[in-house]
Design a protein around this motif. Structure first.
Motif, PDB file in Angstrom:
ATOM      1  N   ASP A 110      -9.784  10.746   6.551  1.00  0.00           N
ATOM      2  CA  ASP A 110     -11.189   9.302   6.383  1.00  0.00           C
ATOM      3  C   ASP A 110     -10.301   8.874   5.205  1.00  0.00           C
ATOM      4  O   ASP A 110     -10.379   9.237   4.050  1.00  0.00           O
ATOM      5  N   GLN A 111     -10.001   7.649   5.250  1.00  0.00           N
ATOM      6  CA  GLN A 111      -8.698   6.258   4.148  1.00  0.00           C
ATOM      7  C   GLN A 111      -9.907   5.729   3.249  1.00  0.00           C
ATOM      8  O   GLN A 111      -9.235   6.043   2.275  1.00  0.00           O
ATOM      9  N   VAL A 112     -11.520   5.828   4.162  1.00  0.00           N
ATOM     10  CA  VAL A 112     -12.138   5.454   2.717  1.00  0.00           C
ATOM     11  C   VAL A 112     -12.391   6.334   1.149  1.00  0.00           C
ATOM     12  O   VAL A 112     -12.135   6.777   0.706  1.00  0.00           O
ATOM     13  N   GLU A 113     -12.658   7.800   2.815  1.00  0.00           N
ATOM     14  CA  GLU A 113     -12.896   8.512   1.274  1.00  0.00           C
ATOM     15  C   GLU A 113     -11.354   8.881   0.269  1.00  0.00           C
ATOM     16  O   GLU A 113     -11.332   9.509  -0.867  1.00  0.00           O
ATOM     17  N   ALA A 114      -9.783   8.849   0.509  1.00  0.00           N
ATOM     18  CA  ALA A 114      -9.412   8.866  -0.067  1.00  0.00           C
ATOM     19  C   ALA A 114      -8.621   7.692  -1.122  1.00  0.00           C
ATOM     20  O   ALA A 114      -8.892   8.314  -1.794  1.00  0.00           O
ATOM     21  N   MET A 115      -9.224   6.333  -0.515  1.00  0.00           N
ATOM     22  CA  MET A 115      -9.678   5.854  -2.040  1.00  0.00           C
ATOM     23  C   MET A 115     -10.809   5.504  -2.371  1.00  0.00           C
ATOM     24  O   MET A 115     -10.278   4.926  -3.216  1.00  0.00           O
ATOM     25  N   THR A 116     -11.909   6.783  -2.285  1.00  0.00           N
ATOM     26  CA  THR A 116     -12.356   6.258  -3.093  1.00  0.00           C
ATOM     27  C   THR A 116     -12.440   7.532  -4.039  1.00  0.00           C
ATOM     28  O   THR A 116     -13.337   7.354  -5.434  1.00  0.00           O
ATOM     29  N   MET A 117     -11.944   8.593  -3.809  1.00  0.00           N
ATOM     30  CA  MET A 117     -11.623  10.086  -4.916  1.00  0.00           C
ATOM     31  C   MET A 117     -10.203  10.016  -5.923  1.00  0.00           C
ATOM     32  O   MET A 117     -10.276  10.681  -6.408  1.00  0.00           O
ATOM     33  N   GLY A 118      -9.435   9.273  -4.633  1.00  0.00           N
ATOM     34  CA  GLY A 118      -8.096   9.809  -5.508  1.00  0.00           C
ATOM     35  C   GLY A 118      -6.967   8.607  -7.028  1.00  0.00           C
ATOM     36  O   GLY A 118      -7.766   7.687  -6.719  1.00  0.00           O
ATOM     37  N   ASP A 119      -7.133   9.546  -7.783  1.00  0.00           N
ATOM     38  CA  ASP A 119      -6.190   8.267  -9.087  1.00  0.00           C
ATOM     39  C   ASP A 119      -4.912   7.792  -8.356  1.00  0.00           C
ATOM     40  O   ASP A 119      -4.545   6.894  -7.963  1.00  0.00           O
ATOM     41  N   ARG A 120      -4.692   8.255  -6.786  1.00  0.00           N
ATOM     42  CA  ARG A 120      -3.450   8.566  -6.067  1.00  0.00           C
ATOM     43  C   ARG A 120      -2.975   8.856  -4.529  1.00  0.00           C
ATOM     44  O   ARG A 120      -4.280   9.926  -4.779  1.00  0.00           O
ATOM     45  N   VAL A 121      -2.501   8.575  -3.931  1.00  0.00           N
ATOM     46  CA  VAL A 121      -3.047   8.501  -2.784  1.00  0.00           C
ATOM     47  C   VAL A 121      -1.626   8.716  -1.754  1.00  0.00           C
ATOM     48  O   VAL A 121      -0.318   8.298  -1.479  1.00  0.00           O
TER      49      VAL A 121
END
Length: 361
Positions: A195-206
């Motif tokens: 889930d790219q939304v999950e990735a964008m909202t959680m990660g310091d870096r992706v």
């Protein structure tokens, strides 16, 4: 706590024709929250399992705290895993589930109780320590799985799509709790999601992966503002960026009967590349709907009303190229209407039509 380094790390499954993970290079700092994201089959879960010692490293190395992990058993890596399916013992209470790994290590009863109580307080599970998992909601069970990892006080958390079994509202709530908890604990975390939304909202870096290869490893804003290639551009952002390959004209690119103007430096980069066509990327929020003259003439295919905003899905009259625009106000457009799209201020992204690589700054 520890930093992590993937150095040309590769994994090849038995009888497979291609590498599941192909020469992965990542430098993860101590205390960072890193997200591995990509479509199904991109190698993100395999990369995590390689770190945890659940898959062999066929080429290259993975280091944790400067120590080479090739050949080191999973139990000796000081890593705690959180899985998608919780993996709780149904016949044990919440407290017993959280403290089970400590019991197996021979940790004393009093120390075990203290660590479990501390973790339960962090996760708002204190009132549920005597319950069995069957009496808990999905979100509570996931917090128990998190607590089981926390009490071990590992140097690295590995999380493999831990929110996939939750409903949409609970996913949003739980991902906020996980991100806040990780900031508080400061434990290096590698988190896998599709889930790219999950990735964008959680990660310091992706880290964005495709077919086992790293496409880009950057902060969420960098991925959004300056995608390295057309794949990243189309994968990051919801709804997806409008990507279309169009002919180049003197002052921009031709879209139907209209021209999308480009900046002077972009035109210079296209001229230097000697291209006749280019893949253009425009995000939906950069397109404004208008019933007036000018702009790109399109026909409305679908209007998605979301309350505070709406998404208008269209195609260019004549050639069928699809474009999605976001409107912050309720749009009067209806199915089959002919309307105009005007570009708001913001970047137009250019990519090579064959390699997909970014062109220009």
């Amino acid at each position: 706590m520890a930093d992590i380094a993937y150095k040309g790390a590769s994994c090849l499954y038995e009888n497979a024709d291609t590498l599941a993970v192909d020469s992965l290079d990542l430098d993860i700092e101590d205390g960072e929250f890193i997200v591995l994201v990509g479509p199904s089959g991109s190698g993100k879960s395999t990369a995590l399992r390689m770190l945890a010692g659940l898959e062999d490293i066929d080429e290259g190395t993975i280091e944790i705290g400067g120590k080479d992990m090739v050949g080191v058993p999973s139990k000796d890596r000081d890593i705690a895993m959180v899985f998608q399916n919780y993996a709780l013992y149904p016949n044990k209470t919440v407290g017993e589930n959280m403290g089970f790994a400590l019991k197996m290590r021979g940790v004393g009863v009093e120390e075990r109780k203290k660590k479990v109580a501390d973790a339960a307080k962090l996760l708002d599970l204190t009132d549920y320590l005597d319950r069995k998992p069957g009496k808990l909601s999905g979100g509570q069970r996931q917090r128990v799985a998190m607590g089981r990892a926390i009490v071990r006080e590992p140097q690295v958390f590995c999380m493999d799509e831990p929110l996939s079994n939750l409903d949409a509202k609970l996913r949003v709530q739980t991902r906020t709790q996980i991100a806040a908890l990780q900031r508080r604990l400061g434990t290096t975390t590698v988190y896998v999601t599709h889930d790219q939304v999950e990735a964008m909202t959680m990660g310091d870096r992706v880290a964005v992966l495709k077919n086992g290869k790293l496409q880009q490893f950057s902060a969420p804003t960098e991925l959004y503002d300056r995608p390295k290639n057309a794949f990243v551009a189309g994968f990051i952002g919801s709804p997806a960026m409008n990507l279309m390959t169009m002919p180049i004209v003197s002052d921009g690119v031709r879209l139907g009967n209209s021209t999308l103007a480009l900046e002077r430096d972009q035109l210079s980069a296209l001229h230097a590349a000697g291209l006749e066509t280019v893949t253009v990327g425009v995000r939906p929020e950069q397109l404004e709907l208008s019933t007036g003259d000018g702009g790109i003439e399109v026909i409305v295919d679908l209007v998605e009303e979301l309350g505070s905003e709406s998404y208008v899905h269209t195609h260019i009259a004549g050639d069928g190229t699809q474009l999605t625009a976001r409107s912050l106000t309720r749009t009067p457009a209806r199915l089959a209407d002919t309307v105009s799209l005007h570009k708001r201020d913001g970047a137009v992204h250019l990519f090579h039509p064959e390699t997909g690589e970014r062109i220009g700054d």
